[in-house]
Design a protein around this motif. Sequence first.
Motif, PDB file in Angstrom:
ATOM      1  N   SER A 122      42.734  23.310  25.005  1.00 56.55           N
ATOM      2  CA  SER A 122      42.526  24.375  25.432  1.00 56.55           C
ATOM      3  C   SER A 122      41.885  25.986  23.770  1.00 56.55           C
ATOM      4  O   SER A 122      41.565  25.126  23.303  1.00 56.55           O
ATOM      5  CB  SER A 122      43.611  25.125  25.667  1.00 56.55           C
ATOM      6  N   GLY A 180      40.536  29.779  23.029  1.00 53.41           N
ATOM      7  CA  GLY A 180      40.525  30.772  23.017  1.00 53.41           C
ATOM      8  C   GLY A 180      39.754  31.843  23.975  1.00 53.41           C
ATOM      9  O   GLY A 180      38.877  31.203  23.774  1.00 53.41           O
ATOM     10  N   VAL A 181      39.308  32.956  23.305  1.00 52.22           N
ATOM     11  CA  VAL A 181      38.310  33.588  24.531  1.00 52.22           C
ATOM     12  C   VAL A 181      36.838  33.615  23.777  1.00 52.22           C
ATOM     13  O   VAL A 181      35.916  33.528  24.428  1.00 52.22           O
ATOM     14  CB  VAL A 181      38.616  35.621  24.488  1.00 52.22           C
ATOM     15  N   GLN A 203      43.859  27.993  28.733  1.00 50.14           N
ATOM     16  CA  GLN A 203      43.890  29.268  27.559  1.00 50.14           C
ATOM     17  C   GLN A 203      45.343  28.630  27.403  1.00 50.14           C
ATOM     18  O   GLN A 203      46.112  27.554  27.475  1.00 50.14           O
ATOM     19  CB  GLN A 203      44.532  29.936  28.432  1.00 50.14           C
ATOM     20  N   TYR A 241      44.383  29.834  32.850  1.00 45.78           N
ATOM     21  CA  TYR A 241      43.453  31.302  33.286  1.00 45.78           C
ATOM     22  C   TYR A 241      44.003  31.751  35.202  1.00 45.78           C
ATOM     23  O   TYR A 241      43.427  31.263  35.569  1.00 45.78           O
ATOM     24  CB  TYR A 241      42.058  31.600  32.032  1.00 45.78           C
ATOM     25  N   VAL A 270      37.610  36.263  31.031  1.00 40.74           N
ATOM     26  CA  VAL A 270      37.265  34.976  29.320  1.00 40.74           C
ATOM     27  C   VAL A 270      36.080  35.180  29.250  1.00 40.74           C
ATOM     28  O   VAL A 270      35.683  34.435  28.529  1.00 40.74           O
ATOM     29  CB  VAL A 270      38.452  34.175  28.834  1.00 40.74           C
TER      30      VAL A 270
END
Length: 496
Positions: free
Chosen positions: A289, A291-292, A315, A328, A334
């Motif tokens: 996964s 992060g943004v 995510q 998500y 994102v």
Amino acid sequence: MKNAELVFIPAPIIGHFASAVEVAKLLLERDKRLSITFLVMKSSLSTKIALSYNDSVIAACGRIRFIHLPEVELDPNLPSRFFISLIEAQKAHVKEEVSKLVMESESSPDSPRLAGFVLDMFSASIIDVANEFGVPSYIFFTSAAAFLGTTLYIQALHDEQKVDPTEFKNSDVELVMPCLASPFPAKVLPSSLLGKDLLPLFLPLIRRFREAKGIMVNTFYELESHAINSFSDGNYPPVYPVGPLLNLINGHEHDVVSDRKDTHRDIMQWLDQQPSSSVVYLCFGSMGSFGVEQVKEIACGLEQSGHRFLWSLRQPPPNGKMEAPSDYVNPAEVLPEGAEEIEKGVRCLMEIDIKKKEKLKEISEKSRKALMKDGSSSTWLDRRVYGLGFPLLHGRSMYAEQQFNAFEVVVELGLAVEIKMDYRREFLIGNEIILGAKEIERGIRGGMEPDCHKLKRLKELSEKSRKAMMEGGSSFSSLSRLIEDMIIAGDDVHVP
């Protein structure tokens, strides 16, 4: 000859669990004398998908059952010890359930006799329980044969030559190991072998591998002949290459959870409309996964590459939580502005069904055009060789032995286009290093070149992987030898 029963004890994580189910199905298909009981440990990493998977397997395949062990309380502050602690805590429950199976067998002449335990690589300590019943243990190693050889090499280096592997961290030492033809950079070893807190936990498991009666590996001889030959010197238990273990072996699609079948069908229809070998597939394993910030870099790299793609986007769990990543809820939040407006039929974003915007975890063989993968252990083989039309784009190695897998497919086997191999992200620790859009774009363009020199070898191995599972093939024959060994085992079974 009386029928034989095997007890499977998979690790409580979906990738390892699914692989164990596949090898069980193959064993049952190959020999009608066998039956199999799974003892399933529940954890935060064994999701409802696993339960649905159980039900579908039971419905489709006879002579298999799943027994769920009672939950046990663990210290939530020790995530790095999670697997080992959970499995150790379940030993008593395993013994209790196997005792019931043995007594059932003794009370009925038609019941199969216990022939052995099949243990996940993390479940090796359950050999103690198998010994109490007087039956052999077999290890199912979900990663590459070369990585199996590496773990045994490091264990022997530590125990026999008194070398501390943790000193290799961040060093320039190169190891010459029997399981690899190329010198191996020691700093690419997984954290479990480089960390002073983790090494004492994993070395005992590796030592137990040597006590097994045999080790199954999800690979095939033609792919890893050098590594497999390295086990023939008599210093190891027999190693059985039994792969590729896929639902696709007989031309069938992957099992799909019922509430996602419509999504699967729609994505297949979209793929059928695309030119051959034109779709990049991004999937980063059951625990992969981002992060943004990293999601946006990947999205920009994909858009700049100009290629169609499918993306399994998930995510991360909350920091420090031992949980599987989740979908998500609103992927648009994102993604870079306007990403969802990409023209229909040119790109299919995040494995989203174009009409319903639902997501799918797995796609069938015909979707495998090119891949950017994490190098996770349970999928190390199927998404690298079987049915690929273009070389693998090896993206990021995030946890476990993924850096090693990156080295093998990029350097040792020459099957992958490297994006960034020297990346390390400790499991469950948020020290994420961002891989830029330009690097991602470069890797995708290189891997999707029609005249990429890796294409010919990849196609050859794809065909060899199919032949390996056919009658007379290398994995077919290897599995036959293993089954005969299992069938004749267990004559002295007893209830401790």
